[in-house]
Design a protein around this motif. Structure first.
Motif, short mmCIF file in Angstrom:
data_model
loop_
_atom_site.label_atom_id
_atom_site.label_comp_id
_atom_site.label_asym_id
_atom_site.label_seq_id
_atom_site.Cartn_x
_atom_site.Cartn_y
_atom_site.Cartn_z
N TYR A 185 -11.49 4.12 2.11
CA TYR A 185 -10.65 4.78 3.17
C TYR A 185 -9.50 5.67 2.82
O TYR A 185 -9.22 6.35 3.83
N CYS A 186 -8.95 5.07 1.68
CA CYS A 186 -7.41 5.73 1.69
C CYS A 186 -7.42 6.42 0.33
O CYS A 186 -7.65 5.83 -0.88
N PRO A 187 -7.03 7.87 0.13
CA PRO A 187 -6.94 8.71 -1.04
C PRO A 187 -5.73 7.99 -1.72
O PRO A 187 -5.99 7.94 -2.90
N ARG A 188 -4.89 7.27 -1.14
CA ARG A 188 -3.69 6.91 -2.02
C ARG A 188 -3.36 5.56 -1.86
O ARG A 188 -3.66 4.81 -0.73
N THR A 189 -2.91 4.75 -2.81
CA THR A 189 -2.98 3.21 -2.76
C THR A 189 -1.61 3.06 -3.63
O THR A 189 -1.17 3.47 -4.46
N ILE A 190 -1.09 1.90 -2.82
CA ILE A 190 0.38 1.53 -3.45
C ILE A 190 -0.01 -0.24 -3.53
O ILE A 190 -0.55 -0.85 -2.81
N ALA A 191 0.23 -0.49 -4.92
CA ALA A 191 -0.17 -1.88 -5.23
C ALA A 191 1.25 -2.70 -5.36
O ALA A 191 2.03 -2.18 -5.93
N MET A 192 1.08 -3.93 -4.92
CA MET A 192 2.49 -4.75 -5.10
C MET A 192 2.10 -6.02 -5.90
O MET A 192 0.97 -6.69 -5.78
N ARG A 193 3.04 -6.59 -6.51
CA ARG A 193 2.85 -7.85 -7.06
C ARG A 193 4.41 -8.56 -7.16
O ARG A 193 5.18 -8.03 -7.49
N ASP A 194 4.29 -9.65 -6.74
CA ASP A 194 5.55 -10.62 -6.70
C ASP A 194 6.93 -9.69 -5.90
O ASP A 194 7.86 -9.80 -6.62
N GLY A 195 6.53 -8.95 -5.01
CA GLY A 195 7.78 -8.20 -4.29
C GLY A 195 7.76 -6.83 -4.82
O GLY A 195 9.13 -6.46 -4.53
N GLU A 196 7.15 -6.55 -5.80
CA GLU A 196 7.42 -5.06 -6.41
C GLU A 196 6.35 -4.24 -6.30
O GLU A 196 5.05 -4.82 -6.41
N ILE A 197 6.46 -3.06 -6.37
CA ILE A 197 5.67 -1.96 -6.37
C ILE A 197 5.13 -1.89 -7.84
O ILE A 197 6.02 -1.33 -8.76
N PHE B 101 2.17 -0.19 -8.81
CA PHE B 101 1.25 1.11 -8.83
C PHE B 101 1.45 1.88 -7.46
O PHE B 101 1.37 1.35 -6.43
N ASP B 102 1.30 3.24 -7.63
CA ASP B 102 1.65 4.13 -6.60
C ASP B 102 0.73 5.38 -7.02
O ASP B 102 1.43 6.11 -7.73
N GLY B 103 -0.42 5.55 -6.53
CA GLY B 103 -0.92 7.04 -7.04
C GLY B 103 -2.74 6.87 -6.30
O GLY B 103 -2.74 6.15 -5.29
N ASN B 104 -3.17 7.71 -7.08
CA ASN B 104 -4.47 8.02 -6.51
C ASN B 104 -5.37 6.68 -6.47
O ASN B 104 -5.67 6.08 -7.47
N SER B 105 -6.24 6.47 -5.38
CA SER B 105 -6.93 5.27 -5.24
C SER B 105 -8.04 5.17 -6.41
O SER B 105 -8.59 4.06 -7.01
N GLU B 106 -8.66 6.19 -6.64
CA GLU B 106 -9.70 6.66 -7.76
C GLU B 106 -9.27 6.05 -9.12
O GLU B 106 -10.07 5.63 -9.90
N SER B 107 -8.18 5.88 -9.58
CA SER B 107 -7.68 5.46 -10.61
C SER B 107 -7.55 4.06 -10.68
O SER B 107 -7.22 3.35 -11.78
N LEU B 108 -7.79 3.24 -9.46
CA LEU B 108 -8.05 1.82 -9.69
C LEU B 108 -9.36 1.34 -10.09
O LEU B 108 -10.13 1.08 -9.41
N THR B 109 -9.50 1.38 -11.36
CA THR B 109 -10.62 0.63 -12.00
C THR B 109 -10.45 -0.73 -12.15
O THR B 109 -9.39 -1.14 -12.02
N PRO B 110 -11.57 -1.38 -12.42
CA PRO B 110 -11.47 -2.99 -12.58
C PRO B 110 -10.68 -3.31 -13.59
O PRO B 110 -9.81 -4.25 -13.64
N ASP B 111 -10.83 -2.64 -14.64
CA ASP B 111 -9.89 -2.77 -15.82
C ASP B 111 -8.41 -2.51 -15.69
O ASP B 111 -7.52 -3.53 -15.99
#
Lengths: 268, 278
Positions: free
Chosen positions: B217-229, B231-241
């Motif tokens: 649904y979303c062209p862009r994704t921001i990923a967080m871990r332990d209160g920090e960003i 990853f911030d970028g194109n959702s397609e670059s989110l491969t399982p690896d």
């Protein structure tokens, strides 16, 4: 293999210690010590009930048969008593809503709810009979003094009950309302009150029941209602008339309790 | 002018760091996913942007639609007006159970109409009509007069979205909107959010559990871990690896199927009290 494992495991089960704990015994000890300590102060003389049995039976027999000859006047006074309770309760609900909200710690800062709560404590701490005596002096003898007495005392009680209901609400719907840019008052009206309304109605009806009972004695200090008649009959040793009044009070209070219980079941 | 701009945001709960130096900027009309494991700070971030919680008192700023929502740990002076332009959708829907669906949707007007009218509940016919239109758009106009507690989870969430529509929100913040829903309701809710984004050009920031929904649904994704960003970028670059690299052992939880999450954390009675006193 499995049965072996089973018997092995049942052998390991230990019966827990079910002896009374020290705290349990201490609690009983304290209870009995308190009762013993209060014996003298409360002037407990159970024997006098037996020694004066003859006087007692004569006294009780004076109540029978009840003298209903003046029932119209009694019913009229009971109706006035109920009307005192209706107005006393209605006024106290009107005041308990804002006071209840202002003493809820999840809605207002401590410097608001602490003073409001202390004020409500004071309203509750003093019995309605005491308020009735004061209001008789202020506004004169009669039912209005009774209404004011019930109003102050019941406001203290309902404000506490209302605020306890408010403090146990789910905060999420309130946040949903807040997120639309609503004012604080609108948050209360749409987020808080719909959640607590059934409880509030139930508490109010319950207090109405209690107020009818309280109002039956307000007349003793001159604040109107059936209590005045009751007091005059007792003072004049008219025990047959007293019995009649007591029977009518029991009937009307029981009927109102039943009615209000029905209503309370409907709202919750 | 960015729709959402966050600068130097920090938040500490009882000496535990919940957010660390968050920077982000979202342009009008974007639909952005916010992903991360439970407790990574997604909800906390969204609640800050919605002006429902204060940040720490250091040098920070959150602007929504060019207006200051909060700065250095203090809510902006016209926070009520900005809140009225931001629709918030919650994991637990946050509708008022005992009110009808229509009344809940009409609540969207509270920030726009004169406050005496909102307080007395005097909504005009035109306003009711628009609220019904909003309910029609999300497909539950037939349920308008039911108490909202009688609706299913997915229907309640769509009612909550209808509330943001009547609100005329230009930004929607959705905090785990599908975390307590079954797959088919989840899809309907995400479709609704997508339609509002595409048809009304509303900016949407949606926090999600499952990366597959984010990618769809979303062209862009921001990923967080332990209160920090992280990853911030194109959702397609989110491969399982890539996810494994970002989240290590947590990546399985992020990839679908794990729906067992406790209701949004970070929420205590104390916070609610502090907020209510604002």
């Amino acid at each position: 293999m499995s049965t072996q494992a089973y018997s092995q495991s049942t052998r390991d089960i230990v019966v827990p210690n079910t002896k009374r704990s020290f705290a349990n015994l201490a609690m009983w000890g304290i209870t009995f010590a308190l009762l013993a300590l209060s014996w003298e102060g409360a002037d407990m003389r159970p024997l006098s009930l037996i020694e004066n049995a003859e006087n007692m039976s004569q006294f009780v027999s004076g109540f029978f048969p009840p003298d209903m000859s003046q029932w119209r006047m009694y019913v009229n006074e009971i109706w006035i008593t109920i009307q005192i309770a209706i107005w006393g309760t209605a006024l106290s609900i009107v005041f308990a809503v804002p006071f209840g909200i202002l003493s809820s710690e999840n809605l207002v800062p401590w410097w608001v709810f602490q003073p409001v709560r202390r004020l409500m404590d004071a309203f509750r701490a003093i019995n309605e009979m005491v308020f009735a005596m004061l209001f008789v002096v202020a506004v004169g003898l009669g039912p209005f003094a009774g209404v004011l007495a019930l109003w102050v005392h019941t406001t203290g009680i309902l404000a506490k009950l209302f605020s306890e209901a408010v403090e146990s609400i789910d905060p999420r719907p309130v946040e949903g309302i807040r997120a639309t840019g609503a004012t604080a008052l609108q948050e209360v009206i749409y987020g808080v009150i719909p959640q607590v309304l059934p409880l509030w109605i139930s508490y109010s009806l319950y207090r109405f029941e209690s107020n009818v009972r309280s109002a039956t004695v307000l007349g003793i200090v001159g604040a109107g209602g059936i209590g005045m008649v009751l007091w005059e009959n007792v003072r004049g040793f008219y025990y047959a008339e007293t019995a009649a009044v007591m029977i009518l009070i029991i009937i009307s209070v029981s009927l109102l309790d039943l009615l209000s219980q029905r209503l309370r079941k409907m709202v919750t | 002018m960015s729709a959402i701009q966050v600068h130097g945001l920090n938040k500490t709960f009882n000496e535990k760091k919940a957010l660390t130096n968050i920077q982000l900027s979202i342009e009008p009309g974007e639909m952005v996913a916010l992903i991360g494991a439970s407790g990574s700070g997604k909800s906390t971030l969204i609640r800050h942007i919605g002006g429902l919680i204060h940040s720490d008192k250091n040098d920070s700023e959150i602007k929504v639609l060019g207006q200051v929502m909060q700065k250095n740990g203090k809510l902006g002076s016209n926070v009520r007006k900005i809140r009225s332009e931001v629709g918030v959708v919650f994991q637990q829907f946050n509708l008022v159970n005992r009110l009808s669906v229509l009344t809940n949707v009409l609540m969207g007007y509270l920030g726009q109409i004169p406050s005496w009218r909102g307080t007395l509940g005097l909504f005009t016919h035109a306003e009711k009509k628009r609220a019904m239109d909003a309910l029609h758009r999300v497909g539950i106009d037939k349920l308008a007069l039911q108490r909202s507690s009688t609706l299913s989870g997915g229907q309640q969430q769509r009612a909550a979205i209808a509330r943001t529509i009547t609100q005329g929100a230009k930004v929607i913040l959705a905090d785990e909107p599908i975390a307590s829903l079954d797959p088919s309701s989840s899809r309907k809710v995400m479709d609704t959010l997508e339609r509002v984004n595409l048809e009304d050009k509303v900016t949407v920031l949606v926090s999600l559990h499952q990366v597959d929904y984010a990618m769809q649904y979303c062209p862009r994704t921001i990923a967080m871990r332990d209160g920090e960003i992280v990853f911030d970028g194109n959702s397609e670059s989110l491969t399982p690896d890539f996810l494994k690299q970002l989240y290590g052992d947590h990546s399985l939880e992020l990839y679908g199927n794990n729906k067992q999450e406790k209701p949004a954390g970070n929420y205590t009675q104390k916070d609610a009290a502090a907020l209510a006193s604002v």
